[in-house]
Motif scaffolding. Structure first.
Motif, PDB file in Angstrom:
ATOM      1  N   GLU A  45       0.829  -1.216   0.000  1.00 21.46           N
ATOM      2  CA  GLU A  45       0.000   0.000   0.000  1.00 21.46           C
ATOM      3  C   GLU A  45       0.861   1.262   0.000  1.00 21.46           C
ATOM      4  N   LEU A  46       2.013   1.210   0.641  1.00 21.95           N
ATOM      5  CA  LEU A  46       2.864   2.387   0.765  1.00 21.95           C
ATOM      6  C   LEU A  46       3.974   2.446  -0.283  1.00 21.95           C
ATOM      7  N   GLU A  47       4.050   1.458  -1.136  1.00 18.94           N
ATOM      8  CA  GLU A  47       5.118   1.387  -2.128  1.00 18.94           C
ATOM      9  C   GLU A  47       5.088   2.596  -3.066  1.00 18.94           C
ATOM     10  N   GLY A  48       6.236   3.266  -3.168  1.00 22.84           N
ATOM     11  CA  GLY A  48       6.356   4.412  -4.061  1.00 22.84           C
ATOM     12  C   GLY A  48       5.747   5.698  -3.523  1.00 22.84           C
ATOM     13  N   LYS A  49       5.297   5.688  -2.274  1.00 29.55           N
ATOM     14  CA  LYS A  49       4.676   6.881  -1.693  1.00 29.55           C
ATOM     15  C   LYS A  49       5.578   7.463  -0.617  1.00 29.55           C
ATOM     16  N   ASN A  50       5.520   8.777  -0.477  1.00 26.63           N
ATOM     17  CA  ASN A  50       6.268   9.474   0.549  1.00 26.63           C
ATOM     18  C   ASN A  50       5.377   9.593   1.791  1.00 26.63           C
ATOM     19  N   ILE A  51       5.870   9.156   2.929  1.00 25.22           N
ATOM     20  CA  ILE A  51       5.060   9.133   4.151  1.00 25.22           C
ATOM     21  C   ILE A  51       4.640  10.541   4.574  1.00 25.22           C
ATOM     22  N   ALA A  52       5.475  11.540   4.331  1.00 28.80           N
ATOM     23  CA  ALA A  52       5.124  12.923   4.687  1.00 28.80           C
ATOM     24  C   ALA A  52       3.936  13.398   3.856  1.00 28.80           C
ATOM     25  N   ASP A  53       3.887  13.012   2.571  1.00 37.17           N
ATOM     26  CA  ASP A  53       2.761  13.386   1.712  1.00 37.17           C
ATOM     27  C   ASP A  53       1.472  12.699   2.163  1.00 37.17           C
ATOM     28  N   ILE A  54       1.590  11.445   2.580  1.00 38.44           N
ATOM     29  CA  ILE A  54       0.417  10.697   3.051  1.00 38.44           C
ATOM     30  C   ILE A  54      -0.147  11.342   4.318  1.00 38.44           C
ATOM     31  N   LYS A  60      -5.418  17.019   5.861  1.00 41.67           N
ATOM     32  CA  LYS A  60      -6.420  17.798   5.127  1.00 41.67           C
ATOM     33  C   LYS A  60      -7.801  17.142   5.244  1.00 41.67           C
ATOM     34  N   LYS A  61      -7.840  15.827   5.135  1.00 44.41           N
ATOM     35  CA  LYS A  61      -9.118  15.110   5.244  1.00 44.41           C
ATOM     36  C   LYS A  61      -9.696  15.235   6.648  1.00 44.41           C
ATOM     37  N   MET A  62      -8.839  15.157   7.652  1.00 46.27           N
ATOM     38  CA  MET A  62      -9.307  15.261   9.037  1.00 46.27           C
ATOM     39  C   MET A  62      -9.826  16.664   9.347  1.00 46.27           C
ATOM     40  N   ALA A  63      -9.268  17.669   8.701  1.00 50.21           N
ATOM     41  CA  ALA A  63      -9.696  19.045   8.935  1.00 50.21           C
ATOM     42  C   ALA A  63     -11.121  19.265   8.449  1.00 50.21           C
ATOM     43  N   SER A  64     -11.559  18.492   7.470  1.00 52.58           N
ATOM     44  CA  SER A  64     -12.910  18.666   6.945  1.00 52.58           C
ATOM     45  C   SER A  64     -13.965  17.943   7.782  1.00 52.58           C
ATOM     46  N   LEU A  65     -13.533  17.101   8.699  1.00 52.65           N
ATOM     47  CA  LEU A  65     -14.489  16.393   9.559  1.00 52.65           C
ATOM     48  C   LEU A  65     -14.996  17.319  10.661  1.00 52.65           C
ATOM     49  N   PRO A  66     -16.271  17.195  11.020  1.00 55.17           N
ATOM     50  CA  PRO A  66     -16.776  18.032  12.113  1.00 55.17           C
ATOM     51  C   PRO A  66     -16.203  17.567  13.444  1.00 55.17           C
ATOM     52  N   ALA A  67     -15.903  18.516  14.279  1.00 50.95           N
ATOM     53  CA  ALA A  67     -15.395  18.201  15.614  1.00 50.95           C
ATOM     54  C   ALA A  67     -16.576  17.831  16.501  1.00 50.95           C
ATOM     55  N   GLY A  68     -16.395  16.909  17.396  1.00 50.66           N
ATOM     56  CA  GLY A  68     -17.472  16.499  18.298  1.00 50.66           C
ATOM     57  C   GLY A  68     -17.968  17.666  19.116  1.00 50.66           C
ATOM     58  N   GLY A  69     -19.266  17.867  19.146  1.00 51.49           N
ATOM     59  CA  GLY A  69     -19.864  18.928  19.945  1.00 51.49           C
ATOM     60  C   GLY A  69     -19.921  20.262  19.239  1.00 51.49           C
ATOM     61  N   ALA A  70     -19.762  20.286  17.929  1.00 56.73           N
ATOM     62  CA  ALA A  70     -19.780  21.554  17.199  1.00 56.73           C
ATOM     63  C   ALA A  70     -21.147  22.214  17.287  1.00 56.73           C
ATOM     64  N   ALA A  71     -22.230  21.433  17.348  1.00 55.18           N
ATOM     65  CA  ALA A  71     -23.569  22.003  17.429  1.00 55.18           C
ATOM     66  C   ALA A  71     -23.952  22.322  18.867  1.00 55.18           C
ATOM     67  N   ALA A  72     -23.224  21.830  19.810  1.00 54.66           N
ATOM     68  CA  ALA A  72     -23.580  22.015  21.220  1.00 54.66           C
ATOM     69  C   ALA A  72     -23.555  23.464  21.683  1.00 54.66           C
ATOM     70  N   PRO A  73     -22.614  24.318  21.259  1.00 53.01           N
ATOM     71  CA  PRO A  73     -22.626  25.693  21.760  1.00 53.01           C
ATOM     72  C   PRO A  73     -23.902  26.447  21.434  1.00 53.01           C
ATOM     73  N   ALA A  74     -24.496  26.207  20.275  1.00 50.85           N
ATOM     74  CA  ALA A  74     -25.735  26.897  19.922  1.00 50.85           C
ATOM     75  C   ALA A  74     -26.865  26.454  20.841  1.00 50.85           C
ATOM     76  N   ALA A  75     -26.935  25.179  21.121  1.00 52.17           N
ATOM     77  CA  ALA A  75     -27.988  24.664  21.983  1.00 52.17           C
ATOM     78  C   ALA A  75     -27.707  24.982  23.444  1.00 52.17           C
ATOM     79  N   ALA A  76     -26.455  25.089  23.810  1.00 48.01           N
ATOM     80  CA  ALA A  76     -26.099  25.317  25.201  1.00 48.01           C
ATOM     81  C   ALA A  76     -26.451  26.726  25.669  1.00 48.01           C
TER      82      ALA A  76
END
Length: 112
Positions: A45-54, A60-76
């Motif tokens: 799976e990692l053949e020919g790939k640079n680990i820093a690029d992976i 970048k993919k993790m940054a697009s995920l919502p953080a747990g409790g993002a809707a909670a401040p509005a309701a709180a």
């Protein structure tokens, strides 16, 4: 995860493309018996790939995920007074529990 961790340790140690032998050596140093099929799968799976690029792509993919409790401040906002009252009552309860625990000791230890 242990196989990926061993691969990352090898790359941090300066080995740009760790081999199956390198990964086995790292895993055996901490008492883990390595499975050849899993190591070969990881390396293919990692053949020919640079680990820093992976890692950068994953970040970048993790940054697009919502953080747990993002809707909670509005309701709180509307529930804040109720939560504040509950928070004030909680420490009193904990203090009471501590007193009960100290009463159980009765001044002697198990091995005295």
């Amino acid at each position: 995860m242990k196989y990926i961790g061993a691969y990352l340790l090898a790359t941090l140690g300066g080995n740009e493309t760790p081999s199956a032998k390198d990964i086995k050596k790292i895993l055996s140093s901490v008492g883990i018996e390595a499975e050849d099929s899993r190591i070969e799968n990881l390396l293919s799976e990692l053949e020919g790939k640079n680990i820093a690029d992976i890692i950068a792509e994953g970040t970048k993919k993790m940054a697009s995920l919502p953080a747990g409790g993002a809707a909670a401040p509005a309701a709180a906002g509307s529930a804040a007074p109720a939560a504040g009252g509950a928070a004030a009552a909680a420490p009193k309860k904990e203090e009471k529990e501590e007193k009960e625990e100290s009463d159980d000791d009765m001044g002697f230890g198990l091995f005295d």
